[in-house]
Design a protein around this motif. Structure first.
Motif, PDB file in Angstrom:
ATOM      1  N   UNK A  76       0.804  -1.220   0.000  1.00  0.00           N
ATOM      2  CA  UNK A  76       0.000   0.000   0.000  1.00  0.00           C
ATOM      3  C   UNK A  76       0.839   1.273   0.000  1.00  0.00           C
ATOM      4  N   UNK A  77       1.920   1.288   0.775  1.00  0.00           N
ATOM      5  CA  UNK A  77       2.694   2.523   0.875  1.00  0.00           C
ATOM      6  C   UNK A  77       3.618   2.758  -0.303  1.00  0.00           C
ATOM      7  N   UNK A  88      -6.789   3.767   0.484  1.00  0.00           N
ATOM      8  CA  UNK A  88      -8.242   3.766   0.364  1.00  0.00           C
ATOM      9  C   UNK A  88      -8.692   4.171  -1.040  1.00  0.00           C
ATOM     10  N   UNK A  89      -7.843   4.945  -1.729  1.00  0.00           N
ATOM     11  CA  UNK A  89      -8.198   5.470  -3.049  1.00  0.00           C
ATOM     12  C   UNK A  89      -7.514   4.726  -4.190  1.00  0.00           C
ATOM     13  N   UNK A 124      -5.253   3.426  -9.475  1.00  0.00           N
ATOM     14  CA  UNK A 124      -4.233   4.466  -9.362  1.00  0.00           C
ATOM     15  C   UNK A 124      -3.379   4.506 -10.609  1.00  0.00           C
ATOM     16  N   UNK A 125      -2.693   5.629 -10.799  1.00  0.00           N
ATOM     17  CA  UNK A 125      -1.761   5.751 -11.922  1.00  0.00           C
ATOM     18  C   UNK A 125      -0.382   6.082 -11.371  1.00  0.00           C
ATOM     19  N   UNK A 310      -7.564   8.183   6.898  1.00  0.00           N
ATOM     20  CA  UNK A 310      -7.919   8.184   5.465  1.00  0.00           C
ATOM     21  C   UNK A 310      -8.177   6.770   4.955  1.00  0.00           C
ATOM     22  N   UNK A 311      -9.067   6.058   5.635  1.00  0.00           N
ATOM     23  CA  UNK A 311      -9.255   4.640   5.339  1.00  0.00           C
ATOM     24  C   UNK A 311     -10.672   4.230   5.698  1.00  0.00           C
ATOM     25  N   UNK A 312     -11.300   3.465   4.797  1.00  0.00           N
ATOM     26  CA  UNK A 312     -12.595   2.910   5.172  1.00  0.00           C
ATOM     27  C   UNK A 312     -13.674   2.976   4.125  1.00  0.00           C
ATOM     28  N   UNK A 313     -13.411   3.539   2.945  1.00  0.00           N
ATOM     29  CA  UNK A 313     -14.458   3.635   1.918  1.00  0.00           C
ATOM     30  C   UNK A 313     -14.284   2.616   0.802  1.00  0.00           C
TER      31      UNK A 313
END
Length: 411
Positions: A76-77, A88-89, A124-125, A310-313
């Motif tokens: 993720x990072x 999250x995005x 993501x790009x 910034x996490x959860x959607x």
């Protein structure tokens, strides 16, 4: 002997997809981003990394470290660093994850087929895709995510990840790409080292073995810089890590069994972060047992995770997420043996000092002796785009957040 046998294989695997044209406004110098997995920010203060420390002192560094995205884990990072988006995005919500639209499939770092499937990444790009689409040549040396044809685009030069390739061999491969004729040379390159994270997990962040690897990694960075200098190649260098490392032990384990019937839950991932779904029909039971603050553990419904994380959607995030206190881990008595828990771990609260990541930048594009405050990992991709003269897709980071890192314009 093993290395001599390995290099012909690597050369054969160095997949090349040349860009059709060079961007009209190509960067004056190549940009090289070095990712050092598990380099805790305060490792820089140990006096074991003189090369990186000198780059930080002479160039730009994040004061107190760079805040990683949460969960503070590897894939993720590293994808956040490349895309400027929180997990999250961009969709890589954990090192182990499932997707309701991909039934029967699980993304894990050991599942090569899943790691190399673009379906997990296309939300993501990454910066190399942006650069390739602009006509720039890129090279990725094992950067997480770079093995997949994201949005149908691959780096000009890339290699499938092979952990056994030594750190110095990775440096030499990148130097080989940088030695190509100017019309073939990458204008953006990434380099990835995983040995420090491995040492941190196996021995802990304060162990002599981890310190020894710190020295080795610093020597590898020096070898890269020396190799560039020998080739008269001036570059803008950005050195980052994905997260830090905290000591763990078998004395600091939380057992879910103490709070909930394990037959009532389906766990996707254990560890410092636990992600799980209640078994159908037992949702109320599981929520009553887990939600809220427990000793050394905090659990939330996915839609009620604190905004600062910034996490959860994202639909890939399970219904309930639990975060362990820094230095603790969470499992079940059936599958978790405290005697085997030792060394170090990450994934903890991204505000914890132990989780802060490294950020150092050096080169003609950067100011001298600059200390950035409140540096966030989502700001790295906009910075790279600025260096490359690209307009990157909007994400969670802002180019203005690192404006102070740039050298003053020449009159």
């Amino acid at each position: 002997m093993i290395l001599r046998r390995l290099f012909p294989i690597l050369a054969a695997l160095a997949v090349v997809t040349m860009a059709s044209s060079v961007a009209a406004q190509a960067p004056q110098r190549p940009v090289i981003m070095i990712g050092i997995d598990g380099f805790r920010a305060d490792y820089l203060e140990r006096g074991l990394t003189p090369t990186i420390a000198q780059l930080a002192q002479e160039g730009v560094h994040a004061e107190g470290g760079m805040k990683p995205s949460w969960p503070s884990v590897t894939f993720p990072n590293f994808y956040t660093l490349a895309t400027g988006m929180h997990p999250d995005h961009h969709g890589l919500v954990y090192n182990t994850m499932r997707d309701p639209e991909l039934p029967g499939r699980t993304f894990t770092l050991r599942n090569r087929a899943e790691v190399m499937d673009r379906v997990w990444y296309d939300a993501g790009e990454p910066i190399w895709v942006t650069a390739e689409n602009a006509g720039l040549r890129t090279a990725t040396m094992f950067w997480p995510g770079s093995e997949a044809p994201i949005r149908g685009v691959r780096p000009t030069y890339w290699l499938p990840f092979e952990q056994s390739v030594p750190t110095m061999a990775r440096v030499n491969m990148l130097l080989g790409w940088m030695t190509l004729p100017p019309e073939e040379r990458p204008q953006l390159a990434t380099l990835y080292f995983d040995v420090l994270d491995t040492a941190g997990h196996n021995f802990g962040p304060d162990a002599p073995e981890t310190n020894a690897v710190l020295v080795d990694v610093d020597n590898a960075v020096k070898a890269l810089l020396d190799g560039l200098a020998a080739r008269n190649i001036e570059a803008d260098i950005v050195i980052v890590s994905d997260h830090g490392m905290a000591a763990v032990s078998g004395e600091h384990v939380t057992f879910l069994d103490d709070h909930v019937d394990p037959t009532a839950i389906s766990v996707v991932a254990y560890g410092p972060v636990v992600s799980l779904n209640p078994v159908a029909g037992r949702e109320a039971e599981v929520e009553a047992a887990l939600l809220g603050e427990k000793p050394h553990l905090q659990c939330w419904r996915k839609g009620e995770i604190p905004e600062r994380l910034s996490y959860g959607t994202n639909p890939r995030i399970p219904a309930i997420i639990c975060l362990s206190e820094t230095g603790w881990t969470t499992g079940t008595r059936e599958r978790t043996d405290p005697a085997r828990i030792r060394g170090g771990a990450h994934g903890f609260d991204n505000a914890a000092p132990e989780m802060q990541a490294l950020f150092v930048a050096h080169g003609p594009a950067f100011g001298r002796g600059v200390a950035l405050t409140d540096m966030d990992s989502v700001d790295v991709q906009p910075l790279l785009a600025r260096l490359l003269g690209l307009t990157a897709p909007a994400g969670d980071g802002q180019a203005d957040d690192t404006a102070a890192a740039m050298a003053a314009p020449t009159p």
